[in-house]
Design a protein around this motif. Structure first.
Motif, short mmCIF file in Angstrom:
data_model
loop_
_atom_site.label_atom_id
_atom_site.label_comp_id
_atom_site.label_asym_id
_atom_site.label_seq_id
_atom_site.Cartn_x
_atom_site.Cartn_y
_atom_site.Cartn_z
N GLU A 157 0.83 -1.21 0.00
CA GLU A 157 0.00 0.00 0.00
C GLU A 157 0.87 1.26 0.00
O GLU A 157 0.68 2.18 0.80
CB GLU A 157 -0.95 0.01 1.21
CG GLU A 157 -1.88 -1.18 1.29
CD GLU A 157 -2.84 -1.26 0.11
OE1 GLU A 157 -3.15 -0.20 -0.47
OE2 GLU A 157 -3.27 -2.36 -0.22
N VAL A 158 1.82 1.30 -0.91
CA VAL A 158 2.81 2.38 -0.93
C VAL A 158 2.17 3.74 -1.22
O VAL A 158 2.75 4.79 -0.89
CB VAL A 158 3.92 2.06 -1.95
CG1 VAL A 158 3.38 2.15 -3.37
CG2 VAL A 158 5.13 2.96 -1.78
N HIS A 159 1.01 3.74 -1.83
CA HIS A 159 0.35 5.02 -2.14
C HIS A 159 -0.08 5.78 -0.88
O HIS A 159 -0.42 6.95 -0.95
CB HIS A 159 -0.87 4.78 -3.04
CG HIS A 159 -1.96 3.99 -2.39
ND1 HIS A 159 -2.00 2.61 -2.43
CD2 HIS A 159 -3.05 4.36 -1.68
CE1 HIS A 159 -3.06 2.18 -1.78
NE2 HIS A 159 -3.72 3.22 -1.31
N MET A 160 -0.07 5.10 0.28
CA MET A 160 -0.47 5.74 1.53
C MET A 160 0.65 6.58 2.14
O MET A 160 0.42 7.30 3.13
CB MET A 160 -0.91 4.69 2.55
CG MET A 160 -2.12 3.87 2.11
SD MET A 160 -3.61 4.87 1.99
CE MET A 160 -3.92 5.20 3.73
N LEU A 161 1.85 6.51 1.59
CA LEU A 161 2.95 7.34 2.11
C LEU A 161 2.63 8.82 1.90
O LEU A 161 2.05 9.21 0.88
CB LEU A 161 4.26 6.99 1.43
CG LEU A 161 4.90 5.64 1.76
CD1 LEU A 161 6.17 5.45 0.93
CD2 LEU A 161 5.22 5.52 3.24
N SER A 162 3.04 9.63 2.84
CA SER A 162 2.85 11.07 2.70
C SER A 162 3.82 11.63 1.66
O SER A 162 4.80 10.97 1.28
CB SER A 162 3.05 11.77 4.05
OG SER A 162 4.39 11.58 4.50
N ALA A 163 3.54 12.85 1.23
CA ALA A 163 4.41 13.48 0.24
C ALA A 163 5.82 13.67 0.78
O ALA A 163 6.81 13.47 0.06
CB ALA A 163 3.81 14.83 -0.19
N SER A 164 5.93 14.00 2.05
CA SER A 164 7.26 14.17 2.65
C SER A 164 8.00 12.84 2.72
O SER A 164 9.21 12.77 2.50
CB SER A 164 7.12 14.77 4.06
OG SER A 164 6.47 16.03 4.00
N PHE B 54 7.57 10.29 0.68
CA PHE B 54 7.99 9.98 -0.69
C PHE B 54 9.28 10.72 -1.03
O PHE B 54 10.22 10.14 -1.61
CB PHE B 54 6.89 10.37 -1.69
CG PHE B 54 5.91 9.27 -1.98
CD1 PHE B 54 6.35 8.02 -2.35
CD2 PHE B 54 4.56 9.49 -1.87
CE1 PHE B 54 5.46 6.99 -2.62
CE2 PHE B 54 3.65 8.48 -2.13
CZ PHE B 54 4.10 7.23 -2.51
N ASN B 55 9.33 11.99 -0.71
CA ASN B 55 10.53 12.78 -1.02
C ASN B 55 11.75 12.27 -0.26
O ASN B 55 12.87 12.27 -0.79
CB ASN B 55 10.28 14.25 -0.69
CG ASN B 55 9.26 14.89 -1.61
OD1 ASN B 55 9.14 14.51 -2.77
ND2 ASN B 55 8.48 15.84 -1.09
#
Length: 594
Positions: free
Chosen positions: A130-137, A139-140
């Motif tokens: 469920e990697v899409h649940m990571l926040s934008a920060s 991910f960066n």
């Protein structure tokens, strides 16, 4: 002590690539990559739920760390690495649930672990579900490690929502798109599990489970466990349909036969029985529309592969499809689709469903050809809702004396002759709800006239153009059935390719043209929505037909009034009467007109 029960989704989870169901395009690619040592540093597995994304990630992680892989590029299952993986004690494979570990600190902790090489084995594999649940920060913070990881680190990301992942992450991964598992593959897999678990299962029952799962193997296994427990190990078709709260296909066959025979009373009584069993109205409408879709597909052998029904039902569908006309099936689908769309907003939902069934019940009468002279529908059968002296109504029981209300007549929107008439046509009325197949009588006649250029001899140019047009009237075409069909086809192509109005072109494809006489045409529509589009295109098609047939009013020449040629002074006086400033300008400049 008895052995602990394990659900089928866990007990029969694939452990090798060859046991993965319905994803051969994925497993073959991964096996070839392992065999040729062309492993990427990051993979992204995306697709619907329950199709094997996490399972393939675990198999890949297990296989690339196996000490003695088989000749078929599968994990051996007996080496120390495989055994530690099976016992969930491997230090080289890490699984992270991004739904609950989606912060920057969680990703920083992961990147710290990546720095250390594996103590045993060749690779350290990180599976992030469920990697899409990571926040934008988060991910960066993950970008740099994902782009340039150590040679021993491999990341496998899994998600059901690929569109929510940053493009910078997507560009750093090899993307594998998992597809929904086919119904036949799910049925075969369920049958093999039933044989191992000593469960007696009918193939039709397993097919219903596979259909209900919508391509998700995990859901199919869960439903099978639930139903086998409910039926004590006997998975029959009837019990499966009852437990899953699905309407049996035989009900739809029965209801369809009743409506085709125009037995309205029996149809409404059957609907009442269905509603008393607790089925919702939208489920009934959706299932009945699917039933007619299957009938439509059964009309052509080439579309048989699109039928997602048990083999026992396919034969029945093919037999029924040869009896029921295609126009009837298309119109019924349109009625049910409109009823399903308006079901949620209907106040009286039961009446909403009953109206849809009533319209389908008398659909065969509306589809009969109309009389060219009167414009009314020809009746091939007696009206089942009316009674005559000495006869028994077809829809009423013998002890019932009251006659039911008469059947609604179809709406003829306009009755217009092909020849030009001076009187104006009455305004278009709102189509009645009961009418399904609507007919629009379209007038043709007249020609296109180019707009005259503004200049000195306007009237003379108009007269010359009218004289030229009247000469062309002698070349007018005789309207025939073949010409009408070709003309309507040309108009469809004109709307699609020249005007590029795709929605209107799609609606025009559902219409058909009918030649009534040398001066009349009919456009036949299959639904009320289709009729609205026909009304909007009426004038355009009328002009198109006029141009093709070159039919005009024969008395038009007599109405042409030839006027004398105007001099320049007369033209100026006429212009000055509209704009007096022209005279002031002429006097100020002392201009003289010739």
């Amino acid at each position: 002590m008895s052995e602990q029960y394990i659900v089928s989704a866990r007990k029969y989870r694939p452990q090798t690539f060859d046991t993965v169901v319905g994803q051969q395009h994925i497993t073959t690619t991964l096996k070839n990559a392992i065999q040729s040592q062309h492993l990427a540093h990051a993979y992204l597995f995306c697709g619907p739920r329950g199709v094997g994304k996490t399972t393939c990630a675990r198999i890949l992680a297990r296989t690339i760390n196996c000490e003695n892989p088989t000749a078929d590029t599968e994990a051996c299952g007996v080496c120390s690495t495989c055994l530690s993986f099976s016992d969930n004690s491997s230090f080289n494979i890490f699984e992270l649930d991004a739904a609950s570990n989606n912060s920057v600190d969680d990703i920083r902790s992961l990147t710290e672990q990546v720095r250390y090489a594996p103590q045993h084995g060749k690779y350290k594999i990180y599976i992030i579900d469920e990697v899409h649940m990571l926040s934008a920060s988060a991910f960066n913070a993950f970008l740099k490690t994902l782009e340039e990881p150590p040679s021993y680190a491999i990341f496998i990301l899994a998600t059901t929502e690929k569109h929510r992942i940053l493009p910078t992450i997507l560009s750093r991964c090899q993307i594998f798109d998992f597809k929904r598992i086919q119904t036949e593959d799910i049925v075969a897999h369920l049958a093999s599990i039933c044989a191992k678990e000593e469960i007696t299962a009918e193939n039709k029952g397993l097919h219903i489970i596979a259909q209900k799962s919508e391509g998700c193997m995990r859901d199919a296994l869960s439903m099978m466990d639930r139903i086998s427990g409910f039926t004590n190990g006997h998975l029959s078709y009837a019990l499966t349909v009852e437990h899953l709260n699905i309407l049996d296909a035989d009900i739809y066959f029965q209801l369809g036969d009743i409506l085709l025979s125009k037995d309205l009373a029996e149809a409404l009584l059957l609907l009442d029985k269905i509603l008393q069993k607790g089925f919702e109205g939208d489920v009934i409408l959706n299932g009945f529309a699917e039933h007619f879709r299957n009938l439509l597909l059964s009309k052509d052998v080439r579309m048989a592969q699109l039928l997602d029904v048990p083999e026992e039902h396919k034969k029945v569908y093919f037999e029924k499809a040869q009896i029921i006309p295609g126009e009837y099936i298309l119109s019924a689908i349109s009625i049910l689709n409109e009823a399903e769309i308006g079901f949620r907003s209907a106040l009286n939902k039961r009446l909403h469903i009953e109206l849809a069934l009533i319209r389908i019940c008398y659909l065969s009468d509306l589809l009969q050809p109309s009389d060219p002279e009167t414009g009314t529908v020809k009746k091939k059968h007696h009206d089942p809702l009316t009674t005559t002296p000495g006869s028994t109504p077809a829809m009423a029981s013998p002890d019932r004396s009251a006659a039911l209300p008469p059947e609604p007549e179809p709406v003829i929107v306009q009755n217009i002759s092909l020849e030009h008439k001076a009187e104006t046509q009455p305004p278009v009325t709102q189509p009645q709800v009961a009418a399904v197949v609507q007919e629009v009588i379209v007038q043709t006649g007249g020609t296109f006239n180019k707009r005259p250029k503004l200049g000195r001899n306007i009237l003379q140019e108009i007269h010359a153009q009218n004289e030229h047009t009247n000469e062309n009237d002698e070349e007018k075409l005789t309207l025939s059935e073949s010409l009408s069909g070709d003309m309507f086809k040309e108009y469809k192509d004109y709307v699609r390719h020249e005007l590029k109005q795709m929605p209107i072109a799609a609606q025009l494809e559902l219409m058909s043209i009918r030649h009534i006489s040398d001066t009349e045409l009919q456009i036949v529509c299959i639904s009320e929505v289709n009729q609205i589009y026909a009304q909007s295109q009426r004038d355009s098609f009328m002009d198109f037909a006029r141009n093709k047939t070159r039919l005009r009013d024969p008395s038009a020449k007599k109405e042409v009034v030839v006027e004398k040629k105007m001099s320049r002074l007369e033209i100026f006086e006429q212009m000055a009467g509209t704009n007096p400033a022209l005279k002031t300008l002429r006097d100020a400049l002392n201009l003289q007109l010739e």
